[in-house]
Design an enzyme around this catalytic site. Structure first.
Site, PDB file in Angstrom:
ATOM      1  N   PRO A 170     -28.118  40.964  29.626  1.00  7.37           N
ATOM      2  CA  PRO A 170     -26.613  40.695  30.027  1.00  7.37           C
ATOM      3  C   PRO A 170     -25.915  40.283  29.096  1.00  7.37           C
ATOM      4  O   PRO A 170     -26.050  39.285  28.392  1.00  7.37           O
ATOM      5  CB  PRO A 170     -27.021  39.781  31.265  1.00  7.37           C
ATOM      6  CG  PRO A 170     -28.355  39.906  31.642  1.00  7.37           C
ATOM      7  CD  PRO A 170     -29.121  40.396  30.027  1.00  7.37           C
ATOM      8  N   GLU A 171     -24.770  40.885  29.070  1.00  7.11           N
ATOM      9  CA  GLU A 171     -23.583  40.567  28.064  1.00  7.11           C
ATOM     10  C   GLU A 171     -22.426  39.954  28.949  1.00  7.11           C
ATOM     11  O   GLU A 171     -22.681  39.625  30.119  1.00  7.11           O
ATOM     12  CB  GLU A 171     -22.995  41.586  27.087  1.00  7.11           C
ATOM     13  CG  GLU A 171     -24.356  42.377  26.472  1.00  7.11           C
ATOM     14  CD  GLU A 171     -23.879  43.518  25.603  1.00  7.11           C
ATOM     15  OE1 GLU A 171     -22.640  43.527  25.184  1.00  7.11           O
ATOM     16  OE2 GLU A 171     -24.563  44.306  25.409  1.00  7.11           O
TER      17      GLU A 171
END
Ligand code: ZN
Length: 293
Positions: free
Chosen positions: A2-3
């Site tokens: 996840p960014e």
């Protein structure tokens, strides 16, 4: 992993249901999550406290609890934070019960996700000062700021974008997408960007992150919204994971290579290889040839 857009998607979905609620219990099923802090110590510090806000800095999610106690979560590779999942989940590591009977569960097959506790605003500032740089969607990242940050830096620009201490929240997906949008090759030395390119890149980092956010993030492996729904941005990638397919702009075949240790996707017509990079073989090969530049 996840960014920024994925973590922000989670934050936006959870904030309305956790803010104002009290944590009645926090059960750590896997002590590695909060090590070196003991699970009981962490539970004692947060149980009974009200969640004043759910915020985000870079890829970190921050439960701001009353009396300036902060529970800082990082999802790392495969972490997901689910709200009232229907059944027991595999790879469940933490359960947080709220005073309205609802529940949060942190699930994480690879077990790299972390939970940390910080007391006091000053300690929180220090925590992030040591770990994250400019917040790209808060107006901090413009062409001038990016240009100043890159001066004198010989690091390839993709590695530069991935360095969380410079710019917060950009990971492999959004670095590839932003560099393509700006027409910049990932191996170009960051310090060689012209002023106009810094301007273009700052804008394209923001654009790529916004596009990701609007699509509810990208689900390649494990990322889920708190209600278990997948993100949609993986269907909108311009170059990332599109090796062998046509560039959406010019039709040239997208190529993949490794840059900054990560699979990197490029249209080498839209993102011309800098001459300095084109002529030289890899640093490892170069090292073997003594006496040559
Ligand atoms: Zn192209």
């Amino acid at each position: 992993m996840p960014e920024l857009p994925e973590v922000e998607t989670i934050r936006r979905r959870l904030a309305p249901v956790v803010e104002g609620r009290r944590i009645t219990s926090l059960a750590v099923l896997d002590p590695r999550w909060c090590a070196p802090l003991a699970p009981q110590e962490l539970a004692d510090a947060v149980e009974g406290r009200r969640v004043e806000a759910l915020s985000r800095r870079g890829k970190w999610l921050v439960f701001e609890l009353e009396d300036e106690i902060f529970l800082i979560m990082h999802l790392r590779m495969t972490g997901t934070l689910l709200y009232d999942p229907a059944a027991d989940q595999r790879y469940q590591r933490v359960t947080i019960a709220l005073d309205d009977g609802h529940e949060l569960r942190f699930c994480d097959p690879r077990r790299f996700g972390t939970g940390e506790l910080v007391a006091g605003e000053e300690a929180l500032m220090a925590f992030f000062a040591a770990r994250v740089g400019l917040e790209p969607l808060d107006g901090d990242l413009d062409g001038a700021a990016l240009h100043a940050l890159t001066r004198g830096r010989r690091t390839p620009v993709k590695a530069f974008l991935l360095d969380q201490r410079r710019i917060a929240g950009v990971g492999n997906i959004y670095a590839d997408e932003a560099l393509f949008r700006a027409g910049i090759h990932p191996l170009r030395p960051a310090g060689s960007l012209k002023r106009a390119q810094s301007e273009a890149l700052a804008g394209s980092v923001r654009d790529a992150l916004h596009a990701g956010l609007e699509a509810g993030g990208a689900t390649i492996d494990d990322f889920r919204h708190p209600d278990g729904v997948r993100g949609g941005f993986q269907h909108e990638f311009l170059v990332h994971l599109r090796e062998g397919q046509e560039c959406p702009r010019c039709g040239t075949t997208i190529v993949k290579f490794v840059a900054a240790g990560r699979g990197t996707y490029v249209c080498e017509r839209c993102q011309p290889r800098p001459r300095s990079v084109r002529r030289r073989p890899s640093p490892a090969l170069r090292a073997g040839r003594s006496g040559r530049p």
